[in-house]
Enzyme design. Sequence first.
Site, PDB file in Angstrom:
ATOM      1  CG  ASP A 188      10.091  -0.470   5.292  1.00  0.00           C
ATOM      2  OD1 ASP A 188      10.708  -1.253   5.852  1.00  0.00           O
ATOM      3  OD2 ASP A 188       8.739  -0.736   4.779  1.00  0.00           O
ATOM      4  CB  ALA A 219      -1.189   0.973   8.904  1.00  0.00           C
ATOM      5  NE  ARG A 220      -3.527  -4.795  10.817  1.00  0.00           N
ATOM      6  CZ  ARG A 220      -3.898  -4.823   9.554  1.00  0.00           C
ATOM      7  NH1 ARG A 220      -4.278  -3.664   9.075  1.00  0.00           N
ATOM      8  NH2 ARG A 220      -3.853  -6.121   8.764  1.00  0.00           N
ATOM      9  CG  HIS A 224     -10.998  -1.212   9.310  1.00  0.00           C
ATOM     10  ND1 HIS A 224     -10.857  -2.240  10.228  1.00  0.00           N
ATOM     11  CD2 HIS A 224     -10.299  -1.206   8.339  1.00  0.00           C
ATOM     12  CE1 HIS A 224      -9.675  -2.966   9.484  1.00  0.00           C
ATOM     13  NE2 HIS A 224      -9.261  -2.234   8.340  1.00  0.00           N
ATOM     14  CD  GLU A 232     -11.630  -2.712  13.435  1.00  0.00           C
ATOM     15  OE1 GLU A 232     -12.292  -2.969  12.446  1.00  0.00           O
ATOM     16  OE2 GLU A 232     -10.474  -3.494  13.648  1.00  0.00           O
ATOM     17  CB  ILE A 289      -0.910  -0.105   1.279  1.00  0.00           C
ATOM     18  CG1 ILE A 289      -2.175  -1.300   1.148  1.00  0.00           C
ATOM     19  CG2 ILE A 289      -1.850   1.153   1.290  1.00  0.00           C
ATOM     20  CD1 ILE A 289      -2.736  -1.521   2.399  1.00  0.00           C
TER      21      ILE A 289
END
Length: 319
Positions: free
Chosen positions: A172, A229-230, A277, A258, A153
Amino acid sequence: MDPRVAARLINAPLRERLRTIADVQPAHVVSDFTGVELAHTEVLFTSWGCPPVTAEVLARAPRLRAIVHAAGTVKELVTDACWRRGIAVSSAAAANAEPVAEYTLAAILFSGKRVMDIARAYRHFPAADDWAARFPGLGNYRRTVGVVGASRIGRRVIELLRPFTLDVLVSDPYLDEELPGARRVDLDELLASSDIVTLHAPALPETHHMIDAARLASMPDGATLINTARAALVDQEALIAELASGRLYAVLDLTQPEVLPASSPLHDLPNVLVTPHIAGSLGGELARMADLALDELARHAHGLPFIHPVDPTTLARSA
């Protein structure tokens, strides 16, 4: 897969195409392998809600050779027993990445244009003719965007940003190459230098709360944090404190928990956009994942390798 997922994922044209590729009963959808006859099964066509394919399941499926997953991550269903057996696994993560990247692109451009601020202010200043004066720094020209995570992504977001006159940074720890359209930097430099930061890293022990209070404090005044993402990547309490001060902005598609309770201050802060989400595949976008999965199934039926195989050696550090 979950039967409710199947009803949305496999529409009538896709159901007919599935019948031309494989000997299958599209109406026969299972979300639990208990009591299911697997002796003649050669391929599992899976999606969200598939239970783990354990050694016990494999023992009942001696002819199983492949798993074609019409969704993103396979971590919850593909066990070590599958890799030991040599099961070929394909994922539609590339298809699911597209709407997430599109959502992110929209969030980046709206953030640079200060859409949240202006939309709220417009009610109180309907005749204002100089929004740039009211909101210094407004605009996307030469803004700096930081992409955290050169994931599928993250890379797609960088590609989508190329037509715009933006300075793009990427961070990264596993990235060992230069990506067209982005300059590689470490995370701390990225956070300190970016007007907009977008997160695309996996949830791993080493990424838990990687965006902590100190790193949030290092972001420039008026910067925006985007998370598709998370939720675990961000120390949410530290973020709420920064947002409550009015210093930062945020676009959050993931929260902890969430399902965000109505009492959460994130609902009421004027510098936050929270969505439930929805960045990933929804509605008509599900067909993109199903099409990719059926392409992979057709390749397997003709003895060809998958175009989107899952590599077990990199799975641990992916989403």
